[in-house]
Structures are given as C-alpha cells and as structure tokens.
Design a protein around this motif. Structure first.
Motif, mmCIF file in Angstrom:
data_model
loop_
_atom_site.group_PDB
_atom_site.id
_atom_site.type_symbol
_atom_site.label_atom_id
_atom_site.label_comp_id
_atom_site.label_asym_id
_atom_site.label_seq_id
_atom_site.Cartn_x
_atom_site.Cartn_y
_atom_site.Cartn_z
ATOM 1 N N SER A 475 50.113 10.324 47.365
ATOM 2 C CA SER A 475 50.637 10.570 46.010
ATOM 3 C C SER A 475 49.641 11.342 45.153
ATOM 4 O O SER A 475 49.444 11.061 43.966
ATOM 5 N N GLY A 476 48.989 12.310 45.780
ATOM 6 C CA GLY A 476 48.052 13.157 45.063
ATOM 7 C C GLY A 476 46.663 12.575 44.916
ATOM 8 O O GLY A 476 45.766 13.245 44.370
ATOM 9 N N PHE A 477 46.452 11.352 45.403
ATOM 10 C CA PHE A 477 45.125 10.729 45.287
ATOM 11 C C PHE A 477 44.411 10.816 46.626
ATOM 12 O O PHE A 477 44.957 10.429 47.659
ATOM 13 N N LYS A 478 43.183 11.290 46.596
ATOM 14 C CA LYS A 478 42.389 11.445 47.815
ATOM 15 C C LYS A 478 41.616 10.167 48.092
ATOM 16 O O LYS A 478 40.791 9.730 47.289
ATOM 17 N N LEU A 479 41.892 9.579 49.231
ATOM 18 C CA LEU A 479 41.241 8.349 49.645
ATOM 19 C C LEU A 479 40.182 8.703 50.678
ATOM 20 O O LEU A 479 40.485 9.048 51.823
ATOM 21 N N VAL A 480 38.912 8.627 50.278
ATOM 22 C CA VAL A 480 37.817 9.012 51.168
ATOM 23 C C VAL A 480 36.517 8.439 50.626
ATOM 24 O O VAL A 480 36.345 8.286 49.408
ATOM 25 N N ALA A 481 35.614 8.093 51.523
ATOM 26 C CA ALA A 481 34.304 7.609 51.103
ATOM 27 C C ALA A 481 33.444 8.778 50.626
ATOM 28 O O ALA A 481 33.579 9.904 51.116
ATOM 29 N N ASP A 482 32.571 8.495 49.693
ATOM 30 C CA ASP A 482 31.601 9.487 49.229
ATOM 31 C C ASP A 482 30.213 8.974 49.616
ATOM 32 O O ASP A 482 29.573 8.237 48.860
ATOM 33 N N PRO A 483 29.732 9.337 50.810
ATOM 34 C CA PRO A 483 28.454 8.780 51.268
ATOM 35 C C PRO A 483 27.273 9.212 50.428
ATOM 36 O O PRO A 483 26.287 8.476 50.320
ATOM 37 N N VAL A 484 27.354 10.382 49.831
ATOM 38 C CA VAL A 484 26.237 10.837 48.999
ATOM 39 C C VAL A 484 26.125 9.967 47.752
ATOM 40 O O VAL A 484 25.033 9.503 47.389
ATOM 41 N N ALA A 485 27.258 9.704 47.108
ATOM 42 C CA ALA A 485 27.234 8.831 45.931
ATOM 43 C C ALA A 485 26.766 7.439 46.305
ATOM 44 O O ALA A 485 26.039 6.782 45.542
ATOM 45 N N PHE A 486 27.175 6.978 47.481
ATOM 46 C CA PHE A 486 26.754 5.652 47.935
ATOM 47 C C PHE A 486 25.234 5.590 48.086
ATOM 48 O O PHE A 486 24.591 4.650 47.617
ATOM 49 N N VAL A 487 24.652 6.601 48.717
ATOM 50 C CA VAL A 487 23.203 6.596 48.928
ATOM 51 C C VAL A 487 22.465 6.771 47.600
ATOM 52 O O VAL A 487 21.389 6.197 47.396
ATOM 53 N N GLU A 488 23.047 7.525 46.684
ATOM 54 C CA GLU A 488 22.428 7.684 45.364
ATOM 55 C C GLU A 488 22.314 6.344 44.634
ATOM 56 O O GLU A 488 21.432 6.167 43.780
ATOM 57 N N SER A 489 23.214 5.411 44.979
ATOM 58 C CA SER A 489 23.178 4.109 44.300
ATOM 59 C C SER A 489 22.090 3.191 44.853
ATOM 60 O O SER A 489 21.843 2.128 44.294
ATOM 61 N N LEU A 490 21.455 3.588 45.947
ATOM 62 C CA LEU A 490 20.369 2.804 46.521
ATOM 63 C C LEU A 490 19.066 3.074 45.766
ATOM 64 O O LEU A 490 18.940 4.093 45.082
ATOM 65 N N PRO A 491 18.092 2.201 45.894
ATOM 66 C CA PRO A 491 16.786 2.491 45.283
ATOM 67 C C PRO A 491 16.251 3.826 45.790
ATOM 68 O O PRO A 491 16.407 4.153 46.980
ATOM 69 N N ALA A 493 13.389 4.948 46.708
ATOM 70 C CA ALA A 493 12.501 4.905 47.870
ATOM 71 C C ALA A 493 13.283 4.642 49.154
ATOM 72 O O ALA A 493 12.869 5.081 50.238
ATOM 73 N N THR A 494 14.396 3.926 49.042
ATOM 74 C CA THR A 494 15.251 3.674 50.216
ATOM 75 C C THR A 494 16.049 4.902 50.575
ATOM 76 O O THR A 494 16.148 5.285 51.746
ATOM 77 N N ALA A 495 16.607 5.560 49.573
ATOM 78 C CA ALA A 495 17.459 6.716 49.817
ATOM 79 C C ALA A 495 16.708 7.865 50.476
ATOM 80 O O ALA A 495 17.275 8.602 51.301
ATOM 81 N N GLU A 496 15.436 8.033 50.163
ATOM 82 C CA GLU A 496 14.708 9.190 50.667
ATOM 83 C C GLU A 496 14.064 8.952 52.030
ATOM 84 O O GLU A 496 13.613 9.890 52.675
ATOM 85 N N ASP A 497 14.033 7.702 52.473
ATOM 86 C CA ASP A 497 13.415 7.361 53.749
ATOM 87 C C ASP A 497 14.506 7.091 54.774
ATOM 88 O O ASP A 497 15.280 6.135 54.621
ATOM 89 N N PRO A 498 14.623 7.878 55.835
ATOM 90 C CA PRO A 498 15.742 7.720 56.761
ATOM 91 C C PRO A 498 15.794 6.346 57.422
ATOM 92 O O PRO A 498 16.877 5.802 57.648
ATOM 93 N N ASN A 499 14.650 5.776 57.701
ATOM 94 C CA ASN A 499 14.638 4.476 58.378
ATOM 95 C C ASN A 499 15.008 3.340 57.427
ATOM 96 O O ASN A 499 15.728 2.419 57.800
ATOM 97 N N LEU A 500 14.533 3.429 56.187
ATOM 98 C CA LEU A 500 14.923 2.429 55.195
ATOM 99 C C LEU A 500 16.406 2.566 54.853
ATOM 100 O O LEU A 500 17.106 1.565 54.642
ATOM 101 N N LEU A 501 16.866 3.803 54.792
ATOM 102 C CA LEU A 501 18.276 4.058 54.531
ATOM 103 C C LEU A 501 19.145 3.435 55.624
ATOM 104 O O LEU A 501 20.131 2.719 55.344
ATOM 105 N N GLN A 503 18.351 1.049 57.680
ATOM 106 C CA GLN A 503 18.243 -0.409 57.652
ATOM 107 C C GLN A 503 19.092 -1.009 56.538
ATOM 108 O O GLN A 503 19.699 -2.070 56.706
ATOM 109 N N SER A 504 19.165 -0.342 55.402
ATOM 110 C CA SER A 504 19.990 -0.863 54.303
ATOM 111 C C SER A 504 21.470 -0.856 54.689
ATOM 112 O O SER A 504 22.221 -1.774 54.320
ATOM 113 N N LEU A 505 21.894 0.164 55.450
ATOM 114 C CA LEU A 505 23.280 0.210 55.917
ATOM 115 C C LEU A 505 23.530 -0.860 56.976
ATOM 116 O O LEU A 505 24.600 -1.471 57.008
ATOM 117 N N VAL A 506 22.555 -1.086 57.826
ATOM 118 C CA VAL A 506 22.683 -2.155 58.825
ATOM 119 C C VAL A 506 22.823 -3.504 58.130
ATOM 120 O O VAL A 506 23.675 -4.320 58.492
#
Length: 575
Positions: A475-491, A493-501, A503-506
């Motif tokens: 109905s005209g609404f796009k249903l999709v995750a925004d992974p960039v916005a999700f990672v931006e919501s992390l601390p 130091a977590t967002a910029e470190d691939p291993n911490l990132l 681990q936070s998803l795990v």
C-alpha cells in the motif's frame, strides 16, 4: 550442549518421558482429506528420560547480565529489541518480571480498512455492526491484522500469553464465519491472559465463538452434542491419560464426556446481541453422574448455572493443574518434560496453581524467576515459532512500521506479516485444528515441526527480503530494514569496530555465544578478504558525509550481507 543438533540426526535416545501426551491426537483430529504431514527423517523418534537438569524452582541467584536478561525476554516477548535488553539488564530480575507481568490497558478494537465494508467509514470499528456475509472477508482480514499488530507492538508477557490461550482454547476464524465473534473471543483471551484460568474456562464455554465452533449451540436435551464436553476434558483441562479400560482414559471416561454434554445442553448464540444465551426448554434437567475419576460426583439441574459447576468440578482435579502447567512449561521453557522435571517443576507449580485458585500470574513468576528457567540447558534450546521468527526480525532490526494515523496502510503491512507466518505454517486465528499447532503437542517432535523443507526456505526468503535493498512495498509503504540507521544507534566505539559491531549483533540476535570460528566467518562476511581497519575507515567516511550515496551504500552493502548470513544461521532459529 550442541544446540545445532536439531539440524542433524540426533544421537540415540531412550524411552518417552513421564506425561500424558497422546501421540495419536494429530491423526485423530486431521480430516481424511488433509495431506499427510511430512516429518524430517532427522526428527526425534523418541524422547530421552534422563534428567536434562536437576534444577528446581528455587529463586535464581546467579549473575544478572545481558545474557540472562535477553534469555528471559526472548521467551516472554516476540523478539526483544536492544533497548528492551538494555533496560532489563540495568534493572533487577524482580523489576523486569514486575513489568512483564503488568497487563497494559486493552487496545481499541479493530477498524475497517476496506472500501468493501460500507457499514462504517474507514478507520472506524466494525465490531458493533450487524453481520453481513458480503463484508465478512474484509472484516476477518482486519481482525487478523489487528491481532498481529497488537502482538507486534507489545512489550509485556500479555502478548505471548494471548497467543498461548489461543492455542489452548482453540477456535478457527474460518469455521465460525463471524469476525465479530472472533474479536469478542480474542478480546476475552487477552483480558484473562495473565488472569484466572478457571474463570477464562467458564467464559470461553459460553462465548458465541466457542458455542459455534464446537457445536454447543446445537446441543439439546434430546440430542446432546459431545464436541465441547470432550475437548473441555481432553484438551482444555484435565487431559487424556493412558487408556486403562474400554472408554476409560484414566483422568476421565466416555461416560464423563456424555455427562458433560448433558450439562452443556440448552446454550445458543445470538448473532444480533453477540451473546451466548440459555434456553431452558432445550436443557437436560436430569442429574448428571460422573465417574470415579471425578469422585463419583453429580451435578443436579441448575439451568444456566450448571456449566459453572462442571468447570468447578474439573478444576478440582489435581491433574487439571498438572496438565495446564505442562502446557505452560512447553510454551515458555522446553518441550521435554522428563521425570525429574515433572517432580521438581511441574508438580510444585501445579500445587501452587491450585492453591492460588488458578490465578496464573504467580505461577508464571515462580517459573520465570527459578533456577530451572535460567539453567544453561534451557537457554537457546527452543526452536522459534513462525510468529517468534517473523515478528522478532521486525522488532530486533527495528524495521519502521506505518503510523497509526494511516490505518489502511498499517493494517496492510500487518496483513502481509500474517501471510508470511501463514506460509511458515502458523496462521493467527486459524490453528490447524482444535488441538492447536502440532509443535506444542505432537510427541516426540514438538517444535522441531516448525523446521522442514517447506518452512525453512520461507523463513530465509523473508529474512533475506527484509535486509535486501528494496524490501517489499505494501500500500505504498516500503517495509525494509535500515542497517545503517541501526548501526548508527550503537555506541560510536562499537559501530566503528567490526568485531565489536558483530558481537553486539550476536548479543541481540543469538541466544548464546558463537564460536571463535563463527565470529571469524562473520568478520569475513562483513569484510571479505579485507583488514579490520577497512570497515573503520569506510564508516568514518560515511559519518563525514552521510548524504553521500556512494559512501552510504558502501557500508550498507556490507551490513546487509552480514545480516543476511546471521539471520540464516541455525542459531537464529533458536530462542
């Protein structure tokens, strides 16, 4: 403990555990025209009877970290968000349970979202309107969408228990053919979700949806209908024990079914008032005699009050409490109930349930704050239902939903999610039969039945779609995750470190830690053949120019690839 074992052939196991499950139930309830259910050759053939754990109901006194908080929330919600987990971790177990066991106000009823239903304007409820077969299809779709929407948005144990009672006191919307009745039934289940089971059983018995579904509205003194009386005993209360004689199932007999049917004669449903009502001239006025399973008690003629005496009689039985607690345990903890769990958990909880007059909230609290619940063997051992899987993705990835100000679009998205869970073999409002979904009763497979050659690809199709570039549009609404916005919501130091990132998803998505090899694999998925600093550099470049499409796509593409793999892992199928 190897919790990936459900994807492989299990090791040899021993005899079935203590309990009253009837392995023939599904066959008995399946219509002759239904296709035979395919069970994986790797599924359980028997259940072990060795103790999984000796932990009992003593209050849990171990560490309280995000691990324990997430475990509790995974079982009590349809997918905890990172905010849910963070808030719970910062609180005590008692505080978290206080919140989970506090019922929010009842939601507003479902509304019309279709131009087909001309009885009310778009955005207003149809639940008080007269029945009209021309509008039944769109009203039923509205009801399903509304129910899923309330479950999706909920943040207490009410929502999980709401679906539990639907799977317990089953009706099928398609069979009753009146969405107004369906709404009344759903509202009743929610009202009692954390309340008194005995009162719920009484109310359900004479609610129009149940009277119509199990033919109670056709039951007369000259032709008592046994459908509801049988299911009240076999499925809703005392349960069927081993057959110990002709028509004698230990906990009740065929004569008890017949007596219960006589008690329930005279009830009908009124489509105008949407109420169950009693007609004395259709009621069996004889004294109903019950077997020794019910202490040879009788129920004398009491007209429209007789059904309450029947429910009281059945709930006086200790086995009724044990039967109900087993179902609660299988819903919230695990499907295997061995002799040790029966003795250490089921029996004392059943005694508490009876002593509390069948108020369920204190029993839930005792179970959920117990050493048994937090034992490591009960973490990450439960295969997610389609509702858990689908709604969990929406909640945990924080997929934006349409605003309530546009109900037509909002209901359209909820309807899509309903269709998704239906393809995975769980359709809210329409369990496959009066026994509910087989994953909660069919021994020895139980919730292994959620994973098969049909449903596993459909799960992956949905998760892949939600983390793809385009998602899906309704109905005209796009249903999709925004992974960039999700990672931006992390601390930061977590967002910029691939291993911490990773681990936070795990920590958010997986019910237990991954191995070093698995984490390395996920790192290589995010950064195929690249050093860790490559992610940090690209992330910093994006933060420096967030409107630059090229820089945003560079990090988004990597995150989508990572999430696609994580959501398809065996561990994500577990709770």
């Amino acid at each position: 403990m190897d919790r990936r074992a459900f994807l492989r052939k299990p090791a040899a196991v021993l005899a079935a555990p203590l309990g009253t499950d009837d392995p023939t139930r599904a066959t008995a309830l399946t219509a002759p025209t239904d296709p035979p259910e395919t069970v994986s050759r790797y599924a359980n053939k028997t259940l072990p009877n060795l103790p999984r754990t000796t932990a009992g109901l003593a209050p849990y006194t171990g560490p309280w970290t995000k691990v324990q908080a997430a475990h509790l929330l995974r079982r009590c919600l349809f997918g905890p968000t990172k905010a849910n987990i963070a808030t719970a971790t910062a609180s005590s177990l008692t505080q978290v349970l206080n919140g989970l066991l506090t019922a929010p106000a009842a939601p507003a009823p479902p509304v019309n979202v279709s131009a087909t239903d001309t009885s009310v304007p778009i955005g207003q409820t149809w639940t008080t309107q007269a029945f009209d077969q021309n509008f039944e299809g769109v009203r039923r779709a509205s009801l399903r969408s509304w129910w899923l929407g309330q479950v999706l948005q909920g943040s207490t144990l009410v929502e999980k228990m709401w679906v539990f009672w639907h799977n317990h006191f089953v009706i099928e919307f398609s069979d009753i053919n009146d969405a107004r009745y369906g709404y009344q039934y759903a509202a009743l289940l929610r009202q009692h979700a954390l309340g008194n089971i005995k009162q719920l059983a009484k109310d359900v018995t004479v609610t129009p949806a149940m009277l119509r579904y199990l033919n109670g509205n056709q039951s007369t003194a000259t032709a008592p209908n046994e459908n509801y009386g049988r299911e009240l005993l076999e499925l809703f209360t005392v349960g069927k024990g081993p057959l110990i004689g002709p028509g004698n199932y230990t906990t009740y007999t065929e004569a008890d079914v017949q007596a219960a049917a006589k008690v329930l004669t005279g009830w009908r449903d009124n489509a105008t008032t949407q109420q169950g009502y009693f007609t004395a001239s259709r009621h069996d006025t004889s004294t109903k005699q019950f077997s020794s399973a019910f202490q040879n008690r009788t129920i004398a003629n009491a007209g429209d009050q007789e059904y309450k005496a029947l429910v009281d009689l059945v709930f006086d039985q200790a086995e009724t409490a044990r039967f109900l607690v087993r179902k609660l345990y299988r819903w919230l903890v695990y499907y295997i109930i061995d002799a040790t769990t029966e003795q250490n958990v089921i029996v004392p909880l059943a005694q508490q349930l009876q002593q509390n007059g069948y108020n369920v909230a204190p029993v839930l609290r005792t179970l959920l704050e117990s050493e048994h619940f937090f034992d490591s063997v009960n973490t990450g051992c439960y295969i997610k239902s389609p509702l858990d899987f689908t709604l969990g993705i929406c909640r945990q990835l924080e997929i934006p939903m349409p605003p309530a100000s546009n109900p037509a679009v909002q209901y359209s998205v909820w309807d899509y999610l309903n269709s998704t869970t239906s393809l995975q073999q769980q359709y809210l409002g329409d369990p496959p039969n009066v026994a509910g979904w087989a994953a909660y009763y069919q021994t020895p497979q139980f919730n292994e039945l959620w994973i098969n050659a049909v449903t596993l690809p459909r799960r992956s199709q949905f998760s892949d779609l939600m983390v793809s570039t385009n998602g899906t549009t309704r109905s005209g609404f796009k249903l999709v995750a925004d992974p960039v916005a999700f990672v931006e919501s992390l601390p930061p130091a977590t967002a910029e470190d691939p291993n911490l990132l990773i681990q936070s998803l795990v920590d958010l998505l997986m019910p237990f830690p991954l191995t070093a090899n698995q984490l390395a694999f996920l790192n290589d998925t995010l950064l195929p053949g690249l050093p860790d600093f490559e992610w940090t550099t690209e992330w910093w470049d994006y933060l420096a120019a967030p409107t630059n499409t090229t820089k945003r796509n560079a990090v988004a593409t990597k995150l989508r690839a990572l999430l696609k793999v994580m959501l398809s892992q065996a561990e994500y199928q577990l709770s």
